[in-house]
Design a protein around this motif. Sequence first.
Motif, PDB file in Angstrom:
ATOM      1  N   SER A   1       0.246  -1.479   0.123  1.00 34.19           N
ATOM      2  CA  SER A   1      -0.480   0.002  -0.240  1.00 34.19           C
ATOM      3  C   SER A   1       0.601   1.053  -0.014  1.00 34.19           C
ATOM      4  N   GLN A   2       0.548   2.354  -0.664  1.00 37.79           N
ATOM      5  CA  GLN A   2       1.282   3.679  -0.375  1.00 37.79           C
ATOM      6  C   GLN A   2       1.451   4.071   0.927  1.00 37.79           C
ATOM      7  N   PRO A   3       2.595   4.278   1.759  1.00 37.09           N
ATOM      8  CA  PRO A   3       2.975   4.674   2.232  1.00 37.09           C
ATOM      9  C   PRO A   3       1.712   5.713   3.205  1.00 37.09           C
ATOM     10  N   HIS A   4       0.705   5.502   4.327  1.00 37.35           N
ATOM     11  CA  HIS A   4       0.318   7.063   4.425  1.00 37.35           C
ATOM     12  C   HIS A   4       0.703   7.412   6.328  1.00 37.35           C
ATOM     13  N   TRP A   5       1.428   6.556   6.635  1.00 36.29           N
ATOM     14  CA  TRP A   5       2.345   6.997   8.166  1.00 36.29           C
ATOM     15  C   TRP A   5       3.300   7.063   8.420  1.00 36.29           C
ATOM     16  N   PRO A   6       3.644   8.316   9.772  1.00 35.50           N
ATOM     17  CA  PRO A   6       4.806   8.787   9.545  1.00 35.50           C
ATOM     18  C   PRO A   6       5.780   7.960   9.856  1.00 35.50           C
ATOM     19  N   SER A   7       7.161   8.142   9.248  1.00 40.85           N
ATOM     20  CA  SER A   7       7.784   7.207   9.033  1.00 40.85           C
ATOM     21  C   SER A   7       8.558   6.515  10.323  1.00 40.85           C
ATOM     22  N   LEU A   8       8.706   8.111  11.559  1.00 41.64           N
ATOM     23  CA  LEU A   8       9.045   7.726  12.381  1.00 41.64           C
ATOM     24  C   LEU A   8       7.734   6.196  12.944  1.00 41.64           C
ATOM     25  N   LEU A   9       6.947   5.799  12.854  1.00 42.58           N
ATOM     26  CA  LEU A   9       5.797   5.021  12.854  1.00 42.58           C
ATOM     27  C   LEU A   9       6.318   3.420  11.864  1.00 42.58           C
ATOM     28  N   ASP A  10       6.669   3.285  11.149  1.00 40.14           N
ATOM     29  CA  ASP A  10       6.503   2.710  10.073  1.00 40.14           C
ATOM     30  C   ASP A  10       7.171   1.358  10.821  1.00 40.14           C
ATOM     31  N   PRO A  11       6.195   0.280  10.805  1.00 40.67           N
ATOM     32  CA  PRO A  11       5.961  -1.008  12.028  1.00 40.67           C
ATOM     33  C   PRO A  11       6.875  -1.741  11.457  1.00 40.67           C
ATOM     34  N   PHE A  12       7.304  -2.096  10.207  1.00 39.22           N
ATOM     35  CA  PHE A  12       8.848  -2.702   9.280  1.00 39.22           C
ATOM     36  C   PHE A  12      10.191  -2.460  10.072  1.00 39.22           C
ATOM     37  N   TYR A  13      10.086  -1.355  10.049  1.00 43.41           N
ATOM     38  CA  TYR A  13      10.694  -0.362  11.084  1.00 43.41           C
ATOM     39  C   TYR A  13      11.585  -1.359  12.529  1.00 43.41           C
ATOM     40  N   LEU A  14      10.125  -0.668  12.942  1.00 45.41           N
ATOM     41  CA  LEU A  14      10.708  -0.613  14.569  1.00 45.41           C
ATOM     42  C   LEU A  14      10.342  -2.214  15.604  1.00 45.41           C
ATOM     43  N   GLU A  15       9.741  -2.942  14.584  1.00 43.50           N
ATOM     44  CA  GLU A  15       9.455  -4.540  14.797  1.00 43.50           C
ATOM     45  C   GLU A  15      10.755  -5.443  14.966  1.00 43.50           C
ATOM     46  N   LYS A  16      12.074  -4.493  15.013  1.00 42.07           N
ATOM     47  CA  LYS A  16      12.757  -5.379  14.870  1.00 42.07           C
ATOM     48  C   LYS A  16      13.764  -5.384  17.010  1.00 42.07           C
ATOM     49  N   ASP A  17      13.271  -6.325  18.007  1.00 43.45           N
ATOM     50  CA  ASP A  17      14.029  -6.646  18.515  1.00 43.45           C
ATOM     51  C   ASP A  17      12.758  -6.089  19.793  1.00 43.45           C
ATOM     52  N   HIS A  18      11.090  -6.103  18.793  1.00 38.91           N
ATOM     53  CA  HIS A  18      10.051  -5.591  19.920  1.00 38.91           C
ATOM     54  C   HIS A  18       9.858  -6.466  20.945  1.00 38.91           C
ATOM     55  N   CYS A  19       8.940  -6.333  21.084  1.00 39.80           N
ATOM     56  CA  CYS A  19       8.254  -7.004  22.453  1.00 39.80           C
ATOM     57  C   CYS A  19       7.446  -7.719  21.692  1.00 39.80           C
ATOM     58  N   ASP A  20       7.572  -9.316  21.582  1.00 37.77           N
ATOM     59  CA  ASP A  20       6.587 -10.242  20.593  1.00 37.77           C
ATOM     60  C   ASP A  20       5.525 -10.225  21.193  1.00 37.77           C
ATOM     61  N   SER A  21       5.498 -10.915  22.531  1.00 40.24           N
ATOM     62  CA  SER A  21       4.418 -10.867  23.504  1.00 40.24           C
ATOM     63  C   SER A  21       3.420  -9.839  23.945  1.00 40.24           C
ATOM     64  N   VAL A  22       4.147  -8.638  23.024  1.00 42.99           N
ATOM     65  CA  VAL A  22       3.024  -7.731  23.750  1.00 42.99           C
ATOM     66  C   VAL A  22       2.751  -6.611  22.993  1.00 42.99           C
ATOM     67  N   SER A  23       3.562  -5.870  21.408  1.00 45.42           N
ATOM     68  CA  SER A  23       3.344  -5.381  21.016  1.00 45.42           C
ATOM     69  C   SER A  23       1.835  -6.165  19.534  1.00 45.42           C
ATOM     70  N   GLN A  24       1.037  -5.412  19.686  1.00 47.88           N
ATOM     71  CA  GLN A  24      -0.313  -5.549  18.770  1.00 47.88           C
ATOM     72  C   GLN A  24      -0.616  -5.207  17.391  1.00 47.88           C
ATOM     73  N   ALA A  25      -1.373  -6.098  16.504  1.00 46.53           N
ATOM     74  CA  ALA A  25      -1.728  -5.032  15.779  1.00 46.53           C
ATOM     75  C   ALA A  25      -3.215  -4.457  14.940  1.00 46.53           C
ATOM     76  N   LEU A  26      -4.221  -4.379  14.539  1.00 46.01           N
ATOM     77  CA  LEU A  26      -5.647  -4.357  14.664  1.00 46.01           C
ATOM     78  C   LEU A  26      -6.227  -4.537  13.300  1.00 46.01           C
ATOM     79  N   LEU A  27      -6.518  -5.196  12.946  1.00 46.74           N
ATOM     80  CA  LEU A  27      -7.013  -6.001  11.637  1.00 46.74           C
ATOM     81  C   LEU A  27      -8.428  -5.706  11.490  1.00 46.74           C
TER      82      LEU A  27
END
Length: 290
Positions: free
Chosen positions: A171-197
């Motif tokens: 999709s055409q990125p329409h979120w601020p680059s600082l909030l890019d989840p694919f960049y931020l997911e490195k070393d994230h806490c996988d038991s807590v991070s959430q997605a809204l579908l």
Amino acid sequence: MAGLQIQQLNKEDSAEFCSLTYPSQRWLLLNPGQEKVIAVGVRSGQDPVGLALAHARPTSFDELVSLYINPLFDSPAVRNKLLAQIEKECSAVGLETLQFLPVVWEPSIQSLEWLIEHGWTYQGTRQLVCKAPVDNLLAIDWLQRPQLPAGYHCIPWSEVSDSSRQTLKDSQPHWPSLLDPFYLEKDHCDSVSQALLDEKSRIRGWLITHGIDAQILRWTASWVDPQIQSMTRVFPLWRNAAEAQKAGSKHPLATWTVPIGLDRMQRFTLRRIRPHLTALGYATLFSREL
């Protein structure tokens, strides 16, 4: 100052002072590689009790990344001497300007005046910084009430399907680059991070988290698609993250930031969230000509 020694640190000494700076900055003391690092330490006998740490970046601004003194040894004289010494050492290696991005907590706002009195220029406030026990968040009644539209649901970010991820990437990125989840997911806490579908399993929002230390989990970025955005859409993300943190994480505290300029969110934080916080700070920006 009686019994305290202030000295420039070499590579052999630096590791002893790691606990006096942020976990994210400790590599500058442990394994800086070719980076130019200037460090000044305070000792009481052989014990490290204070640290000023600067990082000279060839492609970016030179930064005073840390200035800390153990409260048991802090005094105006020690603080003044440590600041003057790190400025002197930075100037000696050719730095001309330092920037400092301290978080100033509400009980210590006077530290802003101290920096200004010592030649630093206040450039502004970048963010509100919030800290609260996750139990406090789970006790907020208005966080529990909102429900998602039919077909919408939250799942752990680590369980998002490859096809949903690819759809978002395409999709055409329409979120601020600082909030890019694919960049931020490195070393994230996988038991807590959430997605809204949504009902078609498209990603319409996320909350990505990272552990700071043994106590604090940082809610690094939360975002909801503007097409469906409202406070009632982001609340379920927050609620699910808080519940997941309580159930599956060892971190009892959560921290997050609110950028200055998001006026609606800033007002909401100060009016509705502030009573539930244990600490509120201001991420500021200072500069100093050496």
